[in-house]
Scaffold this motif. Structure first.
Motif, PDB file in Angstrom:
ATOM      1  N   GLU A  60       0.804  -1.218   0.000  1.00  0.00           N
ATOM      2  CA  GLU A  60       0.000   0.000   0.000  1.00  0.00           C
ATOM      3  C   GLU A  60       0.838   1.270   0.000  1.00  0.00           C
ATOM      4  N   TRP A  61       1.715   1.418   1.007  1.00  0.00           N
ATOM      5  CA  TRP A  61       2.519   2.630   1.121  1.00  0.00           C
ATOM      6  C   TRP A  61       3.987   2.280   1.216  1.00  0.00           C
ATOM      7  N   LEU A  62       4.815   3.129   0.633  1.00  0.00           N
ATOM      8  CA  LEU A  62       6.261   2.947   0.672  1.00  0.00           C
ATOM      9  C   LEU A  62       6.874   4.235   1.210  1.00  0.00           C
ATOM     10  N   THR A  63       7.783   4.108   2.177  1.00  0.00           N
ATOM     11  CA  THR A  63       8.416   5.281   2.775  1.00  0.00           C
ATOM     12  C   THR A  63       9.806   5.477   2.191  1.00  0.00           C
TER      13      THR A  63
ATOM     14  N   GLY B 242      10.625  16.917   8.345  1.00  0.00           N
ATOM     15  CA  GLY B 242      10.749  15.466   8.533  1.00  0.00           C
ATOM     16  C   GLY B 242      11.905  14.902   7.736  1.00  0.00           C
ATOM     17  N   ASP B 243      12.097  13.605   7.871  1.00  0.00           N
ATOM     18  CA  ASP B 243      13.215  12.939   7.196  1.00  0.00           C
ATOM     19  C   ASP B 243      12.803  12.207   5.933  1.00  0.00           C
ATOM     20  N   ASN B 244      11.491  11.981   5.748  1.00  0.00           N
ATOM     21  CA  ASN B 244      11.053  11.149   4.635  1.00  0.00           C
ATOM     22  C   ASN B 244       9.622  11.470   4.222  1.00  0.00           C
ATOM     23  N   PHE B 245       9.177  10.798   3.191  1.00  0.00           N
ATOM     24  CA  PHE B 245       7.804  10.948   2.718  1.00  0.00           C
ATOM     25  C   PHE B 245       7.261   9.569   2.346  1.00  0.00           C
ATOM     26  N   ASP B 246       5.950   9.476   2.173  1.00  0.00           N
ATOM     27  CA  ASP B 246       5.302   8.214   1.817  1.00  0.00           C
ATOM     28  C   ASP B 246       4.700   8.328   0.424  1.00  0.00           C
ATOM     29  N   VAL B 247       4.754   7.257  -0.319  1.00  0.00           N
ATOM     30  CA  VAL B 247       4.207   7.269  -1.669  1.00  0.00           C
ATOM     31  C   VAL B 247       3.388   6.002  -1.902  1.00  0.00           C
TER      32      VAL B 247
ATOM     33  N   LYS C 254      -3.737   7.103 -10.031  1.00  0.00           N
ATOM     34  CA  LYS C 254      -3.151   8.251  -9.351  1.00  0.00           C
ATOM     35  C   LYS C 254      -1.890   7.886  -8.575  1.00  0.00           C
ATOM     36  N   ILE C 255      -1.096   8.930  -8.289  1.00  0.00           N
ATOM     37  CA  ILE C 255       0.078   8.830  -7.424  1.00  0.00           C
ATOM     38  C   ILE C 255      -0.216   9.673  -6.188  1.00  0.00           C
ATOM     39  N   TYR C 256      -0.056   9.089  -5.009  1.00  0.00           N
ATOM     40  CA  TYR C 256      -0.344   9.787  -3.763  1.00  0.00           C
ATOM     41  C   TYR C 256       0.965  10.017  -2.998  1.00  0.00           C
ATOM     42  N   ILE C 257       1.171  11.255  -2.555  1.00  0.00           N
ATOM     43  CA  ILE C 257       2.360  11.620  -1.777  1.00  0.00           C
ATOM     44  C   ILE C 257       1.906  12.140  -0.420  1.00  0.00           C
ATOM     45  N   ARG C 258       2.457  11.570   0.664  1.00  0.00           N
ATOM     46  CA  ARG C 258       2.163  12.048   2.014  1.00  0.00           C
ATOM     47  C   ARG C 258       3.457  12.511   2.688  1.00  0.00           C
ATOM     48  N   TYR C 259       3.327  13.560   3.499  1.00  0.00           N
ATOM     49  CA  TYR C 259       4.519  14.187   4.067  1.00  0.00           C
ATOM     50  C   TYR C 259       4.090  15.076   5.240  1.00  0.00           C
ATOM     51  N   MET C 260       5.049  15.461   6.062  1.00  0.00           N
ATOM     52  CA  MET C 260       4.781  16.387   7.162  1.00  0.00           C
ATOM     53  C   MET C 260       4.929  17.826   6.664  1.00  0.00           C
TER      54      MET C 260
END
Length: 470
Positions: free
Chosen positions: A310-313, A381-386, A392-398
């Motif tokens: 589902e999600w990759l960091t 933050g140090d990273n993001f989630d994709v 679609k492409i979803y990007i999550r981040y602080m």
């Protein structure tokens, strides 16, 4: 395509004086209607130029190869499900005929084209630098050789017993990979009997290798993983695959055309368009070419693995000159097609060790993506989630104190290439700097830019669930 068709018609030495009613051309199984229309237009232009005729569209018959294959079965059978498999040069075409009982007529219920024909044998032989695969195959067919250790082949492969033994083993593996898709369809459709077509089945050496593969089919099934429960039951009940090699000097396509023409006497011929049923499950995958570290677990995300979880960091890689954060390297998006026999609930990645055991059909390669973040986000933050789905492409981040998400459209209509199962190891060993290129060698690259105040806030419960899964 137009020039190719024109050359084929010229080489066929068709008399321009003939009164031709119809032109019949085959097209690979699974070709889209759009491809068929382009194909038809090229045929129409080529025929018009050569025969000086204005040809109506209804006079051009375009038929998928599996249709002709399905017409080759003309004998009576006590079985209620028959799989016809034609082993060609680039593909193995499958056509499944089924009925409820002996009193009913057979119906075509499944068709597929597997990219795994005799080209796999050519590729295997070509790995031996001093052996020309076409010369060897030609000599084997003309001499009806029963083994590689025959004197008539020594001028091509030499007489080194160790080399001959190794080549024999490698060809055996190639044939096993060529036949594997037939085993998959046999299991999925719960087939009673397989009937094999193709010139390769007439050559004694290759015929014996194919027969050996069928005798050892249980070896393949014993290694198959992530099977759905209902198919495990089928395998437990099966002892061996029933198969028959169709002996005929003419190709399956020629035999199919003859049967089609016989049927055409009773019914008018029309342009044939066939929408294929979906016989696979699709998932979007991400291919990374460098190691990553997961959030809250300092474990490494494997490089050169197709991730379908589902999600990759992914860690930020800070550009020291500008302060902007950029993902450690580009990643590639792929559409992965699995057979309906595969249970995808626990499958998270495709690797060199499992790719041929999990029921893959093929992979669509699309684009290389890089994600750029503004420095205000990378400071949080140090990273993001994709995550990627089929659209679609979803990007999550602080973003300061909030966990944010931005989405980007993914155009899957632009497919760079279709990758067969046997070619998957090659894309899993690509270099970090490698970028996708199109047919003309131009790079296929897309940049996604994540900026402030463009995302939506992810609710706390969803954020907690994501962290627990890592």
């Amino acid at each position: 395509m137009y020039m190719l068709i024109k050359c084929i018609l010229k080489d066929a030495c068709i008399s321009k004086e003939l009164d031709i009613d119809y032109f019949m051309f085959t097209i690979p199984t699974g070709s889209s209607d759009y491809s068929k229309k382009i194909y038809r237009n090229c045929i129409k232009k080529a025929c018009s130029e050569i025969f000086k005729l204005q040809i109506d569209d209804s006079k051009i018959i375009i038929i998928e190869e599996y249709r002709l294959l399905s017409l080759c079965f003309t004998t009576k059978s006590n079985n209620n499900s028959i799989l016809l498999s034609d082993i060609g040069n680039l593909t193995v075409d499958n056509a499944c005929l089924e009925r409820q009982n002996e009193n009913e007529k057979f119906k075509l219920t499944h068709s597929s084209a597997e990219v795994s024909g005799t080209e796999l044998i050519h590729q295997t032989i070509e790995k031996y630098n001093n052996i020309n695969s076409f010369n060897l195959m030609s000599a084997m067919f003309s001499s009806c050789a029963k083994s590689l250790n025959e004197e008539c082949l020594f001028n091509i492969i030499g007489s080194d017993e160790n080399l001959i033994k190794k080549l024999d083993t490698d060809i055996e593996k190639a044939i096993n990979n060529m036949i594997t898709p037939i085993f998959e369809v046999y299991m999925e459709r719960n087939i009673d009997q397989v009937i094999l077509f193709g010139a390769i089945t007439d050559q004694p050496y290759f015929k014996s290798k194919i027969e050996e593969c069928f005798k050892n089919a249980n070896d393949f099934y014993s290694k198959r993983v992530f099977l759905k429960k209902e198919f495990k039951t089928i395998l437990q009940e099966e002892n061996e695959i029933k198969y028959h090699i169709h002996e005929c000097k003419r190709t399956a396509l020629i035999q199919g055309i003859e049967q089609l023409l016989k049927k055409a006497i009773l019914a008018p011929i029309t342009l044939i368009h066939t929408n294929q049923p979906t016989f696979y499950q699709e998932r979007a995958g991400i291919l990374l070419s460098a190691s990553r570290k997961k959030r809250k677990k300092q474990s490494t995300v494997q490089s050169n693995v197709i991730n379908i979880s589902e999600w990759l960091t992914i860690d930020f890689n800070i550009n020291k000159s500008t302060g902007d954060g950029i993902s450690s390297s580009d990643f590639e998006i792929l559409i992965v097609k699995f057979r309906n026999t595969t249970n995808l609930n626990k499958l998270t990645s495709i690797t060199r060790s499992n790719y041929n055991k999990i029921g893959l059909f093929d992979i669509e390669r699309h684009s290389t993506y890089s994600i750029e973040f503004c420095k205000e986000i990378t400071a949080c933050g140090d990273n993001f989630d994709v995550k990627v789905d089929l659209n679609k492409i979803y990007i999550r981040y602080m973003e300061f104190d909030n966990y944010m998400e931005q989405s980007f459209d993914f155009n899957r209509n632009i497919c760079v290439e279709r990758v067969s199962v046997n070619e998957i190891p090659s894309i899993l060993t690509s270099n970090e700097s490698e970028t996708m290129v199109n047919f003309y060698g131009n790079p296929i690259r897309a940049k996604l830019t994540v900026t402030l105040n463009k995302g939506t806030i992810v609710n706390d419960s969803e954020q907690d669930m994501l962290f627990k899964s890592m």
